[in-house]
Design an enzyme around this catalytic site. Structure first.
Site, PDB file in Angstrom:
ATOM      1  N   ASP A  72      29.834 -25.644  45.281  1.00 33.50           N
ATOM      2  CA  ASP A  72      29.488 -24.317  44.767  1.00 33.50           C
ATOM      3  C   ASP A  72      28.209 -23.769  45.404  1.00 33.50           C
ATOM      4  OD1 ASP A  72      31.695 -24.457  43.098  1.00 33.50           O
ATOM      5  OD2 ASP A  72      30.545 -25.383  41.475  1.00 33.50           O
TER       6      ASP A  72
ATOM      7  N   GLU B 207      31.118 -12.395  44.741  1.00 31.88           N
ATOM      8  CA  GLU B 207      32.448 -12.200  45.301  1.00 31.88           C
ATOM      9  C   GLU B 207      33.251 -11.203  44.487  1.00 31.88           C
ATOM     10  OE1 GLU B 207      34.595 -15.780  47.513  1.00 31.88           O
ATOM     11  OE2 GLU B 207      33.923 -16.268  45.503  1.00 31.88           O
TER      12      GLU B 207
ATOM     13  N   ASP C 275      27.846 -17.773  43.042  1.00 34.97           N
ATOM     14  CA  ASP C 275      29.238 -18.183  43.127  1.00 34.97           C
ATOM     15  C   ASP C 275      29.673 -18.776  41.794  1.00 34.97           C
ATOM     16  OD1 ASP C 275      31.681 -18.498  44.259  1.00 34.97           O
ATOM     17  OD2 ASP C 275      31.203 -20.336  45.339  1.00 34.97           O
TER      18      ASP C 275
END
Ligand SMILES: [Zn+2]
Length: 394
Positions: free
Chosen positions: A356, A276, A192
């Site tokens: 995170d 992502e 991430d």
């Protein structure tokens, strides 16, 4: 060659032209930029006249001989290089229309100023451009010294000559470059983007933004302010502009170097990396400055990671970005938090985790779930149509 055993790759070599050759290269760049603007103008007038509504690359290519007659200087450029200029314009329009179709508000392809046109391409290796020993033979230019600091693999396809702040370069794009697989580890992870750090993995490995970055970016901003104070058209401005360009190039290289190293580290350690599918254009509109700077680098990092994974026989899988930072990675409860909240505190199950890190675990979980669904679908398809489906590569 099949996708599993070969990939494509671009090799970048430094050119050492003589002063006369450098002048010729400059001239070709100038002719290409002129043709680009002429062709753009042509599309505009065709459009306004209502004829040839969808002016296309083949149409403009067919007009090229007429254009050469009207602009004799174009004859100093290899014809395939000129065709490639038209192709670049075509691509600019394709991107423009794709974004219109997607409901965005793109800028219309614009005229390229002298400083904005940096490269030209020989689209067919061996036709106008070929490397022979330490020399790059270019049609209409001559034999230019080239530093092949490492040999290329595969079959060369195109040659692009580009001008950068510190000189001229040759980019050789090759196909059928054999893959050099990294050993399998059986490990998977999710990563991430961090706010303060570059990324965090689901295993809570933290990759920091290098300090020199921030330093370099500060220095760059300082130089740019200096440039803004210089009088337009002055010699001093010219000099400072050159300094800014060199500095910018240095920062760009440092960042790319950092991205390459980090990507390799991840690929050595993991067979599959989930991340992502961020829409960087959207994120750039984010008002949080630190984050948008980070995100800008993130797009490049993802590109490098995917590219290196293809070369190493590993997988990088994108997952849809849905509240990864808002959902609790243990119980799935929705815990809304703004960008300033650094810690995930679950009101349902009491999990307390760095924001995170929680996000990275979610990325991993969503990724694994996505893979399971895909696998189930494929198994179903296989049993339905006796071997009709493609095998899932795990
Ligand atoms: Zn929870």
């Amino acid at each position: 060659m099949s996708k599993e055993t070969a990939t494509h790759k671009t090799y970048k070599y430094r050119l050492e032209p003589t002063p006369e050759q450098a002048q010729t290269l400059e001239n070709i760049l100038w002719q290409c930029h002129t043709l680009y603007n002429i062709a753009l103008e042509q599309r505009k007038t065709w459009w306004q006249r209502g004829q040839n509504v969808g002016a296309t690359y083949p149409q403009q290519k067919a007009e090229l001989p007429d254009l050469k007659a009207a602009f004799p200087d174009l004859a100093s450029v290899h014809s395939q290089v000129l065709q490639d200029v038209l192709l670049r314009l075509e691509m600019a329009f394709k991107r423009f229309f794709a974004r219109v179709k997607a409901g965005e508000k793109p800028g219309y392809p614009r005229f390229q100023g002298k400083g904005r046109y940096h490269s030209f391409t020989y689209p067919q290796y061996g036709n106008g451009a070929v490397i022979d020993g330490g020399l790059l033979s270019l049609s209409k230019i001559g034999r230019v010294r080239i530093r092949v600091h490492r040999p290329w693999e595969g079959t060369p396809k195109t040659v692009t000559i580009s001008k950068e702040a510190d000189g001229w370069y040759c980019c050789l794009s090759c196909e059928g470059v054999p893959i050099h697989p990294l050993p399998k580890t059986g490990e998977v992870t999710g990563i991430d983007v961090g706010l303060k750090v570059f990324y965090v993995t689901a295993q809570n490995e933290i990759c920091d933004n290098p300090r020199y970055f921030r330093k370099a970016e500060k220095a760059l901003r300082r130089k740019q302010r200096k440039l803004a104070r210089c009088q337009r058209g002055s010699k001093r401005r010219q000099k400072v502009k050159q300094q800014v360009a060199r500095h910018y190039q240095k920062v760009k290289r440092q960042r790319a170097d950092f991205h390459h190293k980090e990507a390799l580290k991840l690929l050595r350690q993991y067979d599959t990396i989930y991340l992502e599918d961020l829409q960087v254009a959207n994120l750039m509109r984010n008002h949080h400055l630190a984050k948008s700077i980070n995100d800008a680098g993130w797009a490049q990092f993802r590109h490098i990671l995917e590219y290196k994974a293809a070369c190493a026989g590993k997988r990088v899988m994108a997952i849809p970005p849905h509240y990864t930072s808002q959902v609790c990675s243990r119980c799935g409860a929705y815990v809304q938090k703004s960008l300033s909240v650094r810690t995930h505190i679950c009101t349902e199950c009491g999990l307390v985790l760095d924001r995170d890190h929680n996000g990275a675990i979610n990325v991993l979980q969503v990724g694994l779930e996505q893979d399971r669904r895909e696998q189930a679908k494929t198994t179903l398809a296989c049993s339905d149509s006796s071997g009709g489906g493609t095998a899932f590569r795990g």
